[in-house]
Design an enzyme around this catalytic site. Structure first.
Site, PDB file in Angstrom:
ATOM      1  N   GLU A   1      22.235 -19.376  22.414  1.00  0.00           N
ATOM      2  CA  GLU A   1      21.812 -18.338  21.470  1.00  0.00           C
ATOM      3  C   GLU A   1      22.972 -17.447  21.032  1.00  0.00           C
ATOM      4  OE1 GLU A   1      21.573 -16.214  25.424  1.00  0.00           O
ATOM      5  OE2 GLU A   1      21.328 -18.260  24.668  1.00  0.00           O
TER       6      GLU A   1
ATOM      7  N   HIS B   1      25.497 -20.040  26.831  1.00  0.00           N
ATOM      8  CA  HIS B   1      24.441 -19.372  26.073  1.00  0.00           C
ATOM      9  C   HIS B   1      24.376 -19.950  24.665  1.00  0.00           C
ATOM     10  CE1 HIS B   1      23.401 -16.006  28.811  1.00  0.00           C
ATOM     11  NE2 HIS B   1      24.641 -16.178  29.231  1.00  0.00           N
TER      12      HIS B   1
ATOM     13  N   CYS C   1      21.652 -20.536  31.453  1.00  0.00           N
ATOM     14  CA  CYS C   1      22.403 -19.638  32.340  1.00  0.00           C
ATOM     15  C   CYS C   1      21.771 -19.596  33.738  1.00  0.00           C
ATOM     16  CB  CYS C   1      22.521 -18.248  31.708  1.00  0.00           C
ATOM     17  SG  CYS C   1      23.745 -17.181  32.524  1.00  0.00           S
TER      18      CYS C   1
END
Length: 214
Positions: free
Chosen positions: A194, A192, A82
């Site tokens: 995650e 992202h 990001c």
């Protein structure tokens, strides 16, 4: 010795990143740290973050982390996420801010007034939610991930590298933008991982096994 250092410069909740890394690398040590010495000693470095680019640069400088990040990005497996992608470039339209300047290029804002989908509906900024990522190159971090797989985004700005060969992946919103870059031991993404379920965990798993050679 720390296996994986997650750089903490006070911008964003890094718990989800560290937990995802612990999940894919249960036998490795994952540390969220703002200590330059610990970053230098780590085998791999993850550089995430959320927030406005001017604030991120200010915090990096204030915490004495700029040099540690620059060195890590040059000599060990390094993953930007990001803002951790955007900070690698020269300049951002967000706050007319300078970045780390590892790569030539700009960070640009989506032009909301001109953005519509194929049905003519107006697209919102920030770009938030799931979107396909097309792989521009073959890379170890794409192993086991289908071309066109969907990843999760939250951003209003995107990188525009001067060197097109940096691009490792792209998405469309509605125009094409670079969503991943690769250079030597460095890989960085706008999305992202995650928060991207199976595909994101696969990318992180690939990173923790990657020797940094490309």
């Amino acid at each position: 010795m720390t296996d994986i250092a997650v750089v903490d410069y006070g911008m964003g909740n890094l718990r989800s990143v560290s937990k995802a890394l612990e999940h894919v690398a249960p036998n490795q040590t994952v540390v969220v740290t703002s200590d330059p010495a610990e970053i230098a000693a780590a085998s791999r470095v993850v550089f995430p973050g959320q927030g406005a680019m001017p604030d991120c640069m200010r915090e990096l400088e204030a915490r004495g982390l700029r040099e540690a990040v620059m060195v890590a990005a040059a000599d060990k497996p390094f993953l930007g996420i990001c803002i951790g992608l955007q900070l690698l470039f020269e300049h951002s339209e967000e706050g007319d801010a300078s970045g780390l300047g590892l790569f030539k290029g700009q960070v640009k804002r989506f032009a909301a007034a001109d953005m519509h989908d194929e049905h003519g509906a107006k697209l919102k900024v920030p770009h938030m939610g799931w979107n396909q990522v097309r792989q521009s190159i073959a890379h170890p971090l794409w192993h086991g991930i289908e071309d066109g797989e969907r990843f999760y985004y939250v951003h209003s700005y995107y990188v525009a590298p001067e060197n097109a060969s940096l691009a490792a992946g792209y998405s469309e919103y509605p125009k094409r933008f670079t969503s991943a870059i690769a250079h030597g031991n460095l890989f960085a993404v706008q999305f992202h991982p995650e928060k991207s379920h199976h595909a994101g965990l696969q990318l992180l798993s690939n990173f923790v096994q990657w020797d940094g050679v490309f």
